[in-house]
Design a protein around this motif. Structure first.
Motif, PDB file in Angstrom:
ATOM      1  N   LYS A  48      34.327  14.660   5.000  1.00 19.53           N
ATOM      2  CA  LYS A  48      34.855  15.218   3.735  1.00 19.53           C
ATOM      3  C   LYS A  48      35.951  16.259   3.921  1.00 19.53           C
ATOM      4  O   LYS A  48      36.264  17.032   3.018  1.00 19.53           O
ATOM      5  CB  LYS A  48      33.721  15.810   2.858  1.00 19.53           C
ATOM      6  N   THR A  51      39.484  13.138   6.511  1.00 15.51           N
ATOM      7  CA  THR A  51      39.542  12.167   7.619  1.00 15.51           C
ATOM      8  C   THR A  51      40.358  10.927   7.238  1.00 15.51           C
ATOM      9  O   THR A  51      41.209  10.468   8.017  1.00 15.51           O
ATOM     10  CB  THR A  51      38.101  11.690   7.953  1.00 15.51           C
ATOM     11  N   THR A  52      40.091  10.399   6.044  1.00 11.63           N
ATOM     12  CA  THR A  52      40.726   9.148   5.610  1.00 11.63           C
ATOM     13  C   THR A  52      42.249   9.338   5.537  1.00 11.63           C
ATOM     14  O   THR A  52      43.022   8.476   5.970  1.00 11.63           O
ATOM     15  CB  THR A  52      40.176   8.741   4.221  1.00 11.63           C
ATOM     16  N   SER A 143      32.975  18.029  -2.190  1.00 11.51           N
ATOM     17  CA  SER A 143      33.292  16.640  -1.882  1.00 11.51           C
ATOM     18  C   SER A 143      32.038  15.912  -1.381  1.00 11.51           C
ATOM     19  O   SER A 143      31.755  14.770  -1.755  1.00 11.51           O
ATOM     20  CB  SER A 143      34.410  16.621  -0.832  1.00 11.51           C
ATOM     21  N   CYS A 240      50.813   7.074   2.312  1.00  9.63           N
ATOM     22  CA  CYS A 240      49.483   7.653   2.558  1.00  9.63           C
ATOM     23  C   CYS A 240      49.048   8.622   1.469  1.00  9.63           C
ATOM     24  O   CYS A 240      48.052   9.332   1.628  1.00  9.63           O
ATOM     25  CB  CYS A 240      49.469   8.378   3.905  1.00  9.63           C
ATOM     26  N   PHE A 242      47.404  10.184  -1.833  1.00 10.66           N
ATOM     27  CA  PHE A 242      46.105   9.961  -2.456  1.00 10.66           C
ATOM     28  C   PHE A 242      46.197   8.842  -3.498  1.00 10.66           C
ATOM     29  O   PHE A 242      45.387   7.908  -3.502  1.00 10.66           O
ATOM     30  CB  PHE A 242      45.623  11.274  -3.109  1.00 10.66           C
ATOM     31  N   PHE A 263      35.865   7.027  -0.923  1.00 14.85           N
ATOM     32  CA  PHE A 263      36.620   7.962  -0.071  1.00 14.85           C
ATOM     33  C   PHE A 263      37.760   8.638  -0.832  1.00 14.85           C
ATOM     34  O   PHE A 263      38.478   9.462  -0.286  1.00 14.85           O
ATOM     35  CB  PHE A 263      37.165   7.241   1.168  1.00 14.85           C
ATOM     36  N   PHE A 264      37.951   8.251  -2.096  1.00 14.42           N
ATOM     37  CA  PHE A 264      39.064   8.809  -2.887  1.00 14.42           C
ATOM     38  C   PHE A 264      38.498   9.338  -4.196  1.00 14.42           C
ATOM     39  O   PHE A 264      38.123   8.550  -5.065  1.00 14.42           O
ATOM     40  CB  PHE A 264      40.119   7.721  -3.142  1.00 14.42           C
ATOM     41  N   ARG A 265      38.409  10.631  -4.333  1.00 11.62           N
ATOM     42  CA  ARG A 265      37.811  11.201  -5.551  1.00 11.62           C
ATOM     43  C   ARG A 265      38.885  11.958  -6.320  1.00 11.62           C
ATOM     44  O   ARG A 265      39.455  11.462  -7.259  1.00 11.62           O
ATOM     45  CB  ARG A 265      36.621  12.108  -5.170  1.00 11.62           C
ATOM     46  N   GLU A 266      39.228  13.192  -5.873  1.00 11.32           N
ATOM     47  CA  GLU A 266      40.242  13.986  -6.573  1.00 11.32           C
ATOM     48  C   GLU A 266      41.444  14.252  -5.667  1.00 11.32           C
ATOM     49  O   GLU A 266      42.570  14.295  -6.114  1.00 11.32           O
ATOM     50  CB  GLU A 266      39.654  15.332  -6.980  1.00 11.32           C
ATOM     51  N   GLY A 267      41.125  14.532  -4.394  1.00 10.92           N
ATOM     52  CA  GLY A 267      42.197  14.797  -3.422  1.00 10.92           C
ATOM     53  C   GLY A 267      42.972  16.072  -3.699  1.00 10.92           C
ATOM     54  O   GLY A 267      44.163  16.141  -3.427  1.00 10.92           O
TER      55      GLY A 267
HETATM   56  P1  A3P Z   1      37.598  15.171  -2.718  1.00  7.14           P
HETATM   57  O1  A3P Z   1      36.190  14.675  -2.794  1.00  7.14           O
HETATM   58  O2  A3P Z   1      37.680  16.671  -2.822  1.00  7.14           O
HETATM   59  O3  A3P Z   1      38.503  14.503  -3.691  1.00  7.14           O
HETATM   60  P2  A3P Z   1      36.997  12.259   4.180  1.00  7.14           P
HETATM   61  O4  A3P Z   1      38.125  11.314   4.281  1.00  7.14           O
HETATM   62  O5  A3P Z   1      36.880  13.170   5.367  1.00  7.14           O
HETATM   63  O6  A3P Z   1      35.731  11.573   3.839  1.00  7.14           O
HETATM   64  O7  A3P Z   1      37.348  13.258   2.988  1.00  7.14           O
HETATM   65  C1  A3P Z   1      37.348  12.822   1.665  1.00  7.14           C
HETATM   66  C2  A3P Z   1      38.162  13.787   0.838  1.00  7.14           C
HETATM   67  O8  A3P Z   1      39.562  13.590   1.112  1.00  7.14           O
HETATM   68  C3  A3P Z   1      37.968  13.544  -0.644  1.00  7.14           C
HETATM   69  O9  A3P Z   1      38.147  14.816  -1.268  1.00  7.14           O
HETATM   70  C4  A3P Z   1      39.120  12.594  -0.937  1.00  7.14           C
HETATM   71  O10 A3P Z   1      39.466  12.502  -2.304  1.00  7.14           O
HETATM   72  C5  A3P Z   1      40.221  13.223  -0.102  1.00  7.14           C
HETATM   73  N1  A3P Z   1      41.313  12.288   0.210  1.00  7.14           N
HETATM   74  C6  A3P Z   1      41.226  10.968   0.500  1.00  7.14           C
HETATM   75  N2  A3P Z   1      42.437  10.439   0.702  1.00  7.14           N
HETATM   76  C7  A3P Z   1      43.331  11.433   0.530  1.00  7.14           C
HETATM   77  C8  A3P Z   1      44.758  11.496   0.584  1.00  7.14           C
HETATM   78  N3  A3P Z   1      45.495  10.426   0.848  1.00  7.14           N
HETATM   79  N4  A3P Z   1      45.347  12.684   0.354  1.00  7.14           N
HETATM   80  C9  A3P Z   1      44.604  13.779   0.075  1.00  7.14           C
HETATM   81  N5  A3P Z   1      43.254  13.788   0.000  1.00  7.14           N
HETATM   82  C10 A3P Z   1      42.617  12.623   0.224  1.00  7.14           C
END
Ligand code: A3P
Length: 299
Positions: A48, A51-52, A143, A240, A242, A263-267
């Motif tokens: 969280k 990573t993605t 997150s 890349c 969000f 893996f994509f919530r608010e970013g």
């Molecule tokens: P939120 O839940 O605060 O939106 P991980 O990849 O380590 O699991 O982390 C997930 C968090 O990274 C989530 O945060 C997700 O929305 C956010 N995230 C995913 N893709 C992203 C991107 N391209 N740019 C910025 N944040 C991103």
């Protein structure tokens, strides 16, 4: 209950899940067997922390001659696939069962949530590059709360935010405690600045352009002036973003039934202000201040 708390075991000072795709059994297996190469790239994070996003950026940057980002190649893997499918975690069964990846072209790009002190010795002994991405603990907590509830078995009652806060502040989360994980890699980055780059999610959001350039330089593939003028850096950032990754990953599954879209919530930076009470915020500030005393880490 569910992803956050189920089957958690303490191993070498950290909480690990068991019998899951990323599990303590796999960590032990890679500790013994993993063979790093000096040309490898490792993306280390706590769950969280972004990573993605980091996987997507580094994959796009390192492979930019094979898959163009400006103009964008229509066959770019990030237009059809989740970044988790492009960059595997070393501690997943898929990797362990995927010997062919050992022959992948250089540089190989891997991710890991394994704490610094439990990394396979072959990574520590090699001169490979490690990028650590850290995020404000309050946003990691928020997150994780949403992620855990989305992945919860239907038979489990939802985790409340209060419960999640209690667990997180006691250090209980997969690969936690949060503060020890961050501190371990931060100290490693100071000892080994040529091989370990420490970044924050907040800084990446504030200034993606300079951080992407910095990443490319660190990874040994700096952008040429011509690439910069031709908008390659911006092309990678847009690909890349969000919004773009969320759109591509609206459907389908990554990892044994985990939906792509979780893996994509608010970013965003600072969503914690919508979840934490003043008291919760102060408690986390106090822990962070104590644990990070003397370290140059700010969000
Ligand atoms: P939120 O839940 O605060 O939106 P991980 O990849 O380590 O699991 O982390 C997930 C968090 O990274 C989530 O945060 C997700 O929305 C956010 N995230 C995913 N893709 C992203 C991107 N391209 N740019 C910025 N944040 C991103």
């Amino acid at each position: 209950r569910g992803w956050m708390t189920e089957n958690l075991y303490m191993y070498q000072g950290y909480w690990h899940q068991s019998m899951r795709r990323i599990s303590v059994e796999n960590v032990m297996a890679v500790q013994d067997t993993f063979k790093a190469r000096p040309t490898d790239i490792y993306l280390a994070t706590l769950p969280k922390s972004g990573t993605t996003w980091l996987k997507a950026l580094v994959f796009a940057m390192v492979n930019r001659n094979r898959y163009k980002c400006k103009p964008l190649s229509t066959d770019h893997p990030l237009l059809v696939s989740n970044p988790h499918n492009c960059v595997p975690f070393i501690e997943t069964k898929v990797f362990i069962n995927m010997p062919t990846y050992a022959d992948a072209h250089s540089p190989r790009i891997f991710a890991t949530h394994i704490p610094y002190t439990s990394l396979p010795q072959s990574i520590l002994d090699s001169s490979c590059r490690i990028v650590y991405l850290c995020r404000n603990p309050k946003d990691v907590l928020v997150s994780m709360f949403h992620f855990a509830n989305k992945l919860r078995e239907k038979s489990c009652s939802p985790l409340t935010f209060e419960e999640t806060f209690e667990l997180f502040s006691k250090g209980v989360m997969p690969m936690g405690p949060y503060w020890d994980h961050v501190k371990g890699y931060h100290e490693f980055s100071l000892e080994c600045s040529e091989n370990v780059l420490f970044l924050t999610y907040e800084d990446m959001k504030r200034d993606a352009t300079n951080n992407v350039k910095r990443l490319a330089k660190f990874l040994g593939c700096p952008f040429t002036k011509e690439e910069e003028v031709n908008g390659v850096v911006q092309g990678i950032i847009e690909l890349c973003s969000f919004e773009n990754l969320r759109e591509v990953n609206k459907q389908g599954n990554v990892f044994e039934g985990i939906p792509n879209n979780v893996f994509f919530r608010e970013g965003n930076v600072g969503d914690w202000t919508n979840h934490l009470t003043d008291e919760m915020s102060q408690i986390l500030d106090q822990i962070t201040q104590e644990k990070f005393q003397g370290l140059d880490i700010s969000f």
